[in-house]
Design a protein around this motif. Structure first.
Motif, PDB file in Angstrom:
ATOM      1  N   LYS A   1      45.320 -20.766 -74.392  1.00 41.01           N
ATOM      2  CA  LYS A   1      44.860 -19.494 -73.852  1.00 41.01           C
ATOM      3  C   LYS A   1      44.312 -18.652 -74.992  1.00 41.01           C
ATOM      4  CE  LYS A   1      47.372 -18.290 -69.621  1.00 41.01           C
ATOM      5  NZ  LYS A   1      48.333 -17.303 -69.033  1.00 41.01           N
ATOM      6  N   VAL A   2      43.329 -17.798 -74.658  1.00 42.45           N
ATOM      7  CA  VAL A   2      42.752 -16.869 -75.633  1.00 42.45           C
ATOM      8  C   VAL A   2      43.134 -15.447 -75.219  1.00 42.45           C
ATOM      9  CG1 VAL A   2      40.632 -15.954 -76.645  1.00 42.45           C
ATOM     10  CG2 VAL A   2      40.820 -18.401 -76.156  1.00 42.45           C
ATOM     11  N   PHE A   3      43.660 -14.691 -76.172  1.00 46.67           N
ATOM     12  CA  PHE A   3      44.018 -13.297 -75.954  1.00 46.67           C
ATOM     13  C   PHE A   3      42.887 -12.423 -76.492  1.00 46.67           C
ATOM     14  CE2 PHE A   3      47.956 -15.553 -75.764  1.00 46.67           C
ATOM     15  CZ  PHE A   3      48.769 -14.843 -74.881  1.00 46.67           C
ATOM     16  N   PRO A   4      42.128 -11.735 -75.635  1.00 46.25           N
ATOM     17  CA  PRO A   4      40.978 -10.967 -76.102  1.00 46.25           C
ATOM     18  C   PRO A   4      41.377  -9.593 -76.622  1.00 46.25           C
ATOM     19  CG  PRO A   4      41.109 -10.837 -73.722  1.00 46.25           C
ATOM     20  CD  PRO A   4      42.232 -11.734 -74.163  1.00 46.25           C
ATOM     21  N   ALA A   5      40.738  -9.189 -77.706  1.00 47.18           N
ATOM     22  CA  ALA A   5      40.984  -7.879 -78.313  1.00 47.18           C
ATOM     23  C   ALA A   5      39.666  -7.329 -78.836  1.00 47.18           C
ATOM     24  CB  ALA A   5      42.009  -7.996 -79.441  1.00 47.18           C
ATOM     25  N   ALA A   6      39.692  -6.068 -79.247  1.00 43.53           N
ATOM     26  CA  ALA A   6      38.508  -5.420 -79.808  1.00 43.53           C
ATOM     27  C   ALA A   6      38.953  -4.415 -80.859  1.00 43.53           C
ATOM     28  CB  ALA A   6      37.693  -4.719 -78.716  1.00 43.53           C
ATOM     29  N   VAL A   7      38.017  -4.031 -81.721  1.00 42.51           N
ATOM     30  CA  VAL A   7      38.325  -2.999 -82.721  1.00 42.51           C
ATOM     31  C   VAL A   7      37.048  -2.247 -83.066  1.00 42.51           C
ATOM     32  CG1 VAL A   7      38.003  -4.526 -84.747  1.00 42.51           C
ATOM     33  CG2 VAL A   7      39.518  -2.522 -84.890  1.00 42.51           C
ATOM     34  N   ASP A   8      37.170  -0.941 -83.180  1.00 38.09           N
ATOM     35  CA  ASP A   8      36.050  -0.061 -83.531  1.00 38.09           C
ATOM     36  C   ASP A   8      36.050   0.138 -85.050  1.00 38.09           C
ATOM     37  OD1 ASP A   8      34.161   1.923 -83.841  1.00 38.09           O
ATOM     38  OD2 ASP A   8      35.037   3.301 -82.380  1.00 38.09           O
ATOM     39  N   VAL A   9      34.966  -0.281 -85.717  1.00 37.06           N
ATOM     40  CA  VAL A   9      34.880  -0.147 -87.170  1.00 37.06           C
ATOM     41  C   VAL A   9      33.824   0.878 -87.572  1.00 37.06           C
ATOM     42  CG1 VAL A   9      35.724  -2.491 -87.597  1.00 37.06           C
ATOM     43  CG2 VAL A   9      33.253  -2.089 -87.396  1.00 37.06           C
ATOM     44  N   THR A  10      33.505   1.799 -86.676  1.00 33.40           N
ATOM     45  CA  THR A  10      32.553   2.849 -87.013  1.00 33.40           C
ATOM     46  C   THR A  10      33.016   3.608 -88.255  1.00 33.40           C
ATOM     47  OG1 THR A  10      32.046   3.141 -84.652  1.00 33.40           O
ATOM     48  CG2 THR A  10      31.341   4.886 -86.157  1.00 33.40           C
TER      49      THR A  10
ATOM     50  N   ASP B   1      44.953  -0.247 -84.851  1.00 32.11           N
ATOM     51  CA  ASP B   1      43.567  -0.001 -84.456  1.00 32.11           C
ATOM     52  C   ASP B   1      43.068  -1.011 -83.427  1.00 32.11           C
ATOM     53  OD1 ASP B   1      43.374   2.111 -86.291  1.00 32.11           O
ATOM     54  OD2 ASP B   1      42.765   0.764 -87.917  1.00 32.11           O
ATOM     55  N   ILE B   2      43.767  -2.130 -83.317  1.00 30.48           N
ATOM     56  CA  ILE B   2      43.342  -3.205 -82.425  1.00 30.48           C
ATOM     57  C   ILE B   2      43.591  -2.807 -80.973  1.00 30.48           C
ATOM     58  CG2 ILE B   2      43.724  -5.603 -81.759  1.00 30.48           C
ATOM     59  CD1 ILE B   2      42.359  -5.320 -84.470  1.00 30.48           C
ATOM     60  N   GLN B   3      42.571  -3.000 -80.135  1.00 29.27           N
ATOM     61  CA  GLN B   3      42.673  -2.729 -78.700  1.00 29.27           C
ATOM     62  C   GLN B   3      42.792  -4.067 -77.963  1.00 29.27           C
ATOM     63  OE1 GLN B   3      39.100  -0.470 -77.659  1.00 29.27           O
ATOM     64  NE2 GLN B   3      38.959   0.124 -79.816  1.00 29.27           N
ATOM     65  N   LEU B   4      43.831  -4.231 -77.189  1.00 30.89           N
ATOM     66  CA  LEU B   4      43.992  -5.451 -76.399  1.00 30.89           C
ATOM     67  C   LEU B   4      43.200  -5.295 -75.101  1.00 30.89           C
ATOM     68  CD1 LEU B   4      47.795  -6.172 -76.951  1.00 30.89           C
ATOM     69  CD2 LEU B   4      45.820  -6.930 -78.298  1.00 30.89           C
ATOM     70  N   LEU B   5      42.388  -6.298 -74.786  1.00 36.19           N
ATOM     71  CA  LEU B   5      41.463  -6.219 -73.651  1.00 36.19           C
ATOM     72  C   LEU B   5      41.991  -6.973 -72.434  1.00 36.19           C
ATOM     73  CD1 LEU B   5      38.025  -6.703 -75.461  1.00 36.19           C
ATOM     74  CD2 LEU B   5      39.094  -4.550 -74.746  1.00 36.19           C
ATOM     75  N   GLY B   6      43.202  -6.681 -72.050  1.00 36.92           N
ATOM     76  CA  GLY B   6      43.738  -7.291 -70.838  1.00 36.92           C
ATOM     77  C   GLY B   6      44.359  -8.652 -71.077  1.00 36.92           C
ATOM     78  N   GLY B   7      44.582  -9.370 -69.981  1.00 37.85           N
ATOM     79  CA  GLY B   7      45.315 -10.628 -70.035  1.00 37.85           C
ATOM     80  C   GLY B   7      44.552 -11.756 -70.696  1.00 37.85           C
ATOM     81  N   ALA B   8      45.325 -12.743 -71.141  1.00 36.18           N
ATOM     82  CA  ALA B   8      44.742 -13.936 -71.757  1.00 36.18           C
ATOM     83  C   ALA B   8      44.082 -14.811 -70.691  1.00 36.18           C
ATOM     84  CB  ALA B   8      45.819 -14.720 -72.490  1.00 36.18           C
ATOM     85  N   PHE B   9      43.188 -15.699 -71.126  1.00 35.92           N
ATOM     86  CA  PHE B   9      42.487 -16.571 -70.178  1.00 35.92           C
ATOM     87  C   PHE B   9      42.374 -17.980 -70.751  1.00 35.92           C
ATOM     88  CE2 PHE B   9      39.423 -14.266 -72.789  1.00 35.92           C
ATOM     89  CZ  PHE B   9      38.630 -15.272 -73.299  1.00 35.92           C
TER      90      PHE B   9
END
Length: 226
Positions: free
Chosen positions: A163-172, A145-153
């Motif tokens: 570095k931080v690896f950004p991700a997102a998840v929809d919990v609707t 379910d985890i969405q990776l939001l592009g490259g780390a920064f």
């Protein structure tokens, strides 16, 4: 542990043992180096000092938790956490070029956690992100379910190797369970709150939320959703 308002009003320094502590131990490790630049023509610069801050676990994953509200708008979840390093800025007022009147005892940010040695590749990132979402926010999600939001920064590449690896998840539609936490005093009285994505992004741009990974993740999610 249930999310709650905290009655913490101060963080007291019991001992400052900086002068006697080794720089190669502890949660943060400082490497004090002498370096010089090597050039393509074989010449070199003068020798200069470099300080590099590492952690035993080098990188981290952040997770922007979001949901669709009944009106169709996107809401995001943030956490208020005790952050001693930000709080102790108040002792450095003489060094501030711009006055900072905010306490910073608590900092508002999104869920995040350190990557373990076993968290290899995208599969490892998703697994760690899902575990952090459950531990810090109480939502059980699957790694897929985890969405990776592009490259780390980098957050501060002049001194920090992390570095931080950004991700997102929809919990609707996902029910919130117990917020486990790690039992640390730094998690005393954490507070979770839902707000619209636009409201949180505006708070970042005003400086009310002064956490870089939160703003980066919001802008990347917004670009993906639109």
């Amino acid at each position: 542990m249930r999310p709650s308002s905290s009655n913490v009003t101060d963080i007291e320094i019991i001992e400052d043992f900086s002068a006697t502590a080794r720089c190669d131990e502890g949660f943060l490790r400082v490497r004090r180096l002498r370096c010089r630049n090597r050039r393509a023509d074989g010449s070199s610069s003068s020798v200069y000092r470099v300080d590099v801050v590492d952690r035993p676990r080098l990188d981290a994953v952040s997770v922007l938790i979001y949901r669709r509200a009944s009106d169709g708008n996107v809401e995001v979840l943030t956490r208020m956490n005790l952050r001693p390093a930000a709080y102790f800025r108040r002792e450095q007022t003489a060094s501030m070029t711009v006055p900072d009147t905010v306490s910073h005892l608590r900092v508002e940010e999104i869920v995040a956690g350190l990557l373990e040695p076993a968290d290899k590749g995208e599969e490892g990132l998703r697994r760690r992100a899902a575990e952090e979402v459950k531990e810090e926010a109480g939502y059980t999600v699957r790694p897929e379910d985890i969405q990776l939001l592009g490259g780390a920064f980098f957050l501060a590449p002049g001194i920090l190797s992390e570095k931080v690896f950004p991700a997102a998840v929809d919990v609707t539609g996902v029910a919130q369970g117990e917020v486990e936490g790690d039992g640390s005093p730094l998690e005393e009285g954490i507070h979770l709150q839902w707000r619209s994505l636009s409201a949180v992004l505006d708070a970042c741009r005003r400086g009310d939320i002064a956490d870089a990974k939160t703003e980066v993740s919001l802008t990347r999610l917004l670009a993906r959703l639109s």
